[in-house]
Design a protein around this motif. Sequence first.
Motif, short mmCIF file in Angstrom:
data_model
loop_
_atom_site.label_atom_id
_atom_site.label_comp_id
_atom_site.label_asym_id
_atom_site.label_seq_id
_atom_site.Cartn_x
_atom_site.Cartn_y
_atom_site.Cartn_z
N ARG A 1 0.88 -1.18 0.00
CA ARG A 1 0.00 0.00 0.00
C ARG A 1 0.91 1.22 0.00
O ARG A 1 1.04 1.93 1.00
N GLN A 2 1.57 1.41 -1.13
CA GLN A 2 2.57 2.46 -1.20
C GLN A 2 1.92 3.84 -1.31
O GLN A 2 0.79 3.98 -1.76
N ALA A 3 2.70 4.82 -0.91
CA ALA A 3 2.18 6.19 -0.80
C ALA A 3 1.56 6.67 -2.11
O ALA A 3 2.13 6.46 -3.19
N ALA B 1 5.46 6.98 -12.12
CA ALA B 1 4.40 7.97 -11.88
C ALA B 1 5.01 9.27 -11.37
O ALA B 1 6.08 9.28 -10.78
N CYS B 2 4.29 10.36 -11.62
CA CYS B 2 4.77 11.68 -11.21
C CYS B 2 4.12 12.07 -9.88
O CYS B 2 2.91 11.98 -9.73
N LEU B 3 4.93 12.50 -8.93
CA LEU B 3 4.41 12.81 -7.60
C LEU B 3 3.32 13.88 -7.65
O LEU B 3 2.28 13.74 -7.00
N ALA B 4 3.56 14.94 -8.43
CA ALA B 4 2.61 16.05 -8.45
C ALA B 4 1.21 15.54 -8.82
O ALA B 4 0.22 15.88 -8.17
N GLY C 1 8.28 8.49 -9.49
CA GLY C 1 8.30 7.35 -8.59
C GLY C 1 8.95 6.12 -9.18
O GLY C 1 9.30 6.09 -10.37
N SER C 2 9.10 5.09 -8.37
CA SER C 2 9.73 3.85 -8.80
C SER C 2 8.94 3.18 -9.93
O SER C 2 9.46 2.36 -10.66
N ARG D 1 8.08 4.37 -2.82
CA ARG D 1 7.66 4.70 -4.18
C ARG D 1 8.22 6.06 -4.59
O ARG D 1 8.69 6.25 -5.70
N PHE D 2 8.12 7.01 -3.66
CA PHE D 2 8.68 8.35 -3.89
C PHE D 2 9.62 8.67 -2.72
O PHE D 2 9.18 8.81 -1.60
N ALA D 3 10.93 8.75 -2.99
CA ALA D 3 11.89 9.13 -1.94
C ALA D 3 11.98 10.66 -1.90
O ALA D 3 11.83 11.31 -2.94
N PRO D 4 12.17 11.28 -0.76
CA PRO D 4 12.46 10.67 0.54
C PRO D 4 11.20 10.24 1.28
O PRO D 4 10.09 10.66 0.95
N GLY D 5 11.41 9.41 2.30
CA GLY D 5 10.31 9.06 3.19
C GLY D 5 10.04 10.19 4.17
O GLY D 5 10.62 11.27 4.06
N VAL D 6 9.15 9.92 5.11
CA VAL D 6 8.66 10.89 6.12
C VAL D 6 8.35 12.25 5.49
O VAL D 6 8.55 13.30 6.08
N MET D 7 7.80 12.18 4.26
CA MET D 7 7.53 13.40 3.50
C MET D 7 6.45 14.25 4.17
O MET D 7 6.56 15.47 4.23
N GLY D 8 5.41 13.58 4.67
CA GLY D 8 4.29 14.32 5.26
C GLY D 8 4.71 15.10 6.48
O GLY D 8 4.38 16.29 6.61
N SER D 9 5.45 14.46 7.37
CA SER D 9 5.86 15.16 8.60
C SER D 9 6.94 16.19 8.32
O SER D 9 7.01 17.22 8.98
N MET D 10 7.76 15.93 7.30
CA MET D 10 8.76 16.95 6.93
C MET D 10 8.06 18.20 6.42
O MET D 10 8.40 19.32 6.81
N ALA D 11 7.08 18.01 5.56
CA ALA D 11 6.34 19.17 5.02
C ALA D 11 5.62 19.89 6.15
O ALA D 11 5.63 21.12 6.23
N PHE D 12 5.02 19.12 7.05
CA PHE D 12 4.25 19.70 8.16
C PHE D 12 5.13 20.59 9.03
O PHE D 12 4.67 21.58 9.60
N THR D 13 6.41 20.23 9.13
CA THR D 13 7.31 20.99 9.99
C THR D 13 8.16 21.98 9.21
O THR D 13 9.21 22.43 9.67
N GLY D 14 7.72 22.30 7.99
CA GLY D 14 8.31 23.43 7.29
C GLY D 14 9.36 23.10 6.24
O GLY D 14 10.02 24.01 5.73
N ALA D 15 9.53 21.83 5.88
CA ALA D 15 10.52 21.49 4.84
C ALA D 15 10.08 22.11 3.51
O ALA D 15 8.88 22.28 3.25
N ASP D 16 11.06 22.43 2.69
CA ASP D 16 10.78 22.98 1.36
C ASP D 16 10.33 21.83 0.46
O ASP D 16 11.09 20.90 0.20
N THR D 17 9.09 21.90 0.00
CA THR D 17 8.52 20.78 -0.77
C THR D 17 8.62 21.00 -2.27
O THR D 17 8.18 20.15 -3.05
N GLU D 18 9.16 22.14 -2.69
CA GLU D 18 9.15 22.52 -4.10
C GLU D 18 9.80 21.44 -4.98
O GLU D 18 9.25 21.05 -6.00
#
Length: 414
Positions: free
Chosen positions: A32-34, A161-164, A157-158, A133-150
């Motif tokens: 059940r990949q992201a 597929a395109c993440l956007a 993906g592996s 499927r899409f690296a890096p992991g912990v993407m949701g919590s990184m974004a939530f805490t202010g990581a640059d998601t651009e």
Amino acid sequence: MTLVPQIDGERLLGRLDAFARIGETPAGGVNRQAFSVEDRSARRLLAELALARGFSVFQDGMANLFIRREGSDATLPPLLIGSHLDSQPTGGRFDGALGTLSAFEALEALEDAQAETHMPIEVVAWVNEEGSRFAPGVMGSMAFTGADTEAWKSLVGSDGACLAGELEATIAALPEAAPRPVGMPISGYIELHIEQGPSLEKEQLPIGVVTAVQGTRWLEVSIQGSAGHAGTTGLAYRRDPMVAAAAAMHALQATIMPLDTSARLTVGRIAAQPGSINAIPQSVTFTVDLRHPQPERLDAIEAEVRRVCGAEAKAQDCTVTIRRSFDMPGAAFSPAMISIVEAAVGSLHLPHKRMVSGAFHDALFIARVAPAAMIFVPCRDGLSHNEAEYVEPADAVTGARVLLQAAIAAASAH
Ligand SMILES: [Zn+2]
């Protein structure tokens, strides 16, 4: 009469079964990949269960999913409890799902008892924790805490597929969830997770109180010597980087971990150039994976790796270059939140120990913005990221009970 909120073990185990069917593999695991169709189905099921109980459902622009139960003071930021719903391609039924569904069970237990908490409590399912499927992991919590998601927008993906596009489709697949900007103030975060290692099972402890997530640093050590004929080059004329590499690895294995039980040092890859059976190599390159919960110890261990490699290279009349290729600082969890979890474990009279997480978790990032803590339960043979991953039903329920007690205490704090 006020009821005491109680975890309904049958309901929790039934939910674990139901979610394990979404993306189930023939070997009994879960794929059940992201942002996949299966991931969307799991999010939908959780949202439907939440709406049926009268909870509010939100998702942010990164597709993190939130289920909210109000507290008595709506002005307070919520306490978050949860984990993730995505899995590895050949993942298990409990990694992530246990923490998310136990958090939801805790919310239902509060609702069943009509119990009032001071703070609102929100169950969160962080998106793309696994990163398979899409690296890096912990993407949701990184974004939530202010990581640059651009930069993530152009990720492929592996499976090509395109993440956007996949992110957009994932959000669109859940129109019932009210949109919310990424990131917000929170009062705290508690995550229940399987240990993904063998220590709790080996020590027959039902609960681990996690005090920190260790930091990880990767080094690439390259030792340069002089290529030569294996048969004609006598010992006095050799500048053999393999000898230096072997001596350095031996010296490091003999000291770093034996002298510091919290340290981890792994050489996982080695390559010789030109890599010929009958030639002294020109160069030898090996990787070093270092882990430690304390950043200053990680620095000291890296310095020791550099010193030892330098000395062993010099002893063979070789030179060395060391490159740091990855650096993920660890996080120590909040002492106040650790105490809350420990008090919850104590109130349930459960044997437990304090421990450091060897793996990354979303809590690593959330700990940077709010008091956070984690609860571990044992998994069979320490297996995880594996279809054979298994948690004893009693241990799963025990973990949920600790989470509920800790959440009640944390959401009542002023
Ligand atoms: Zn996980």
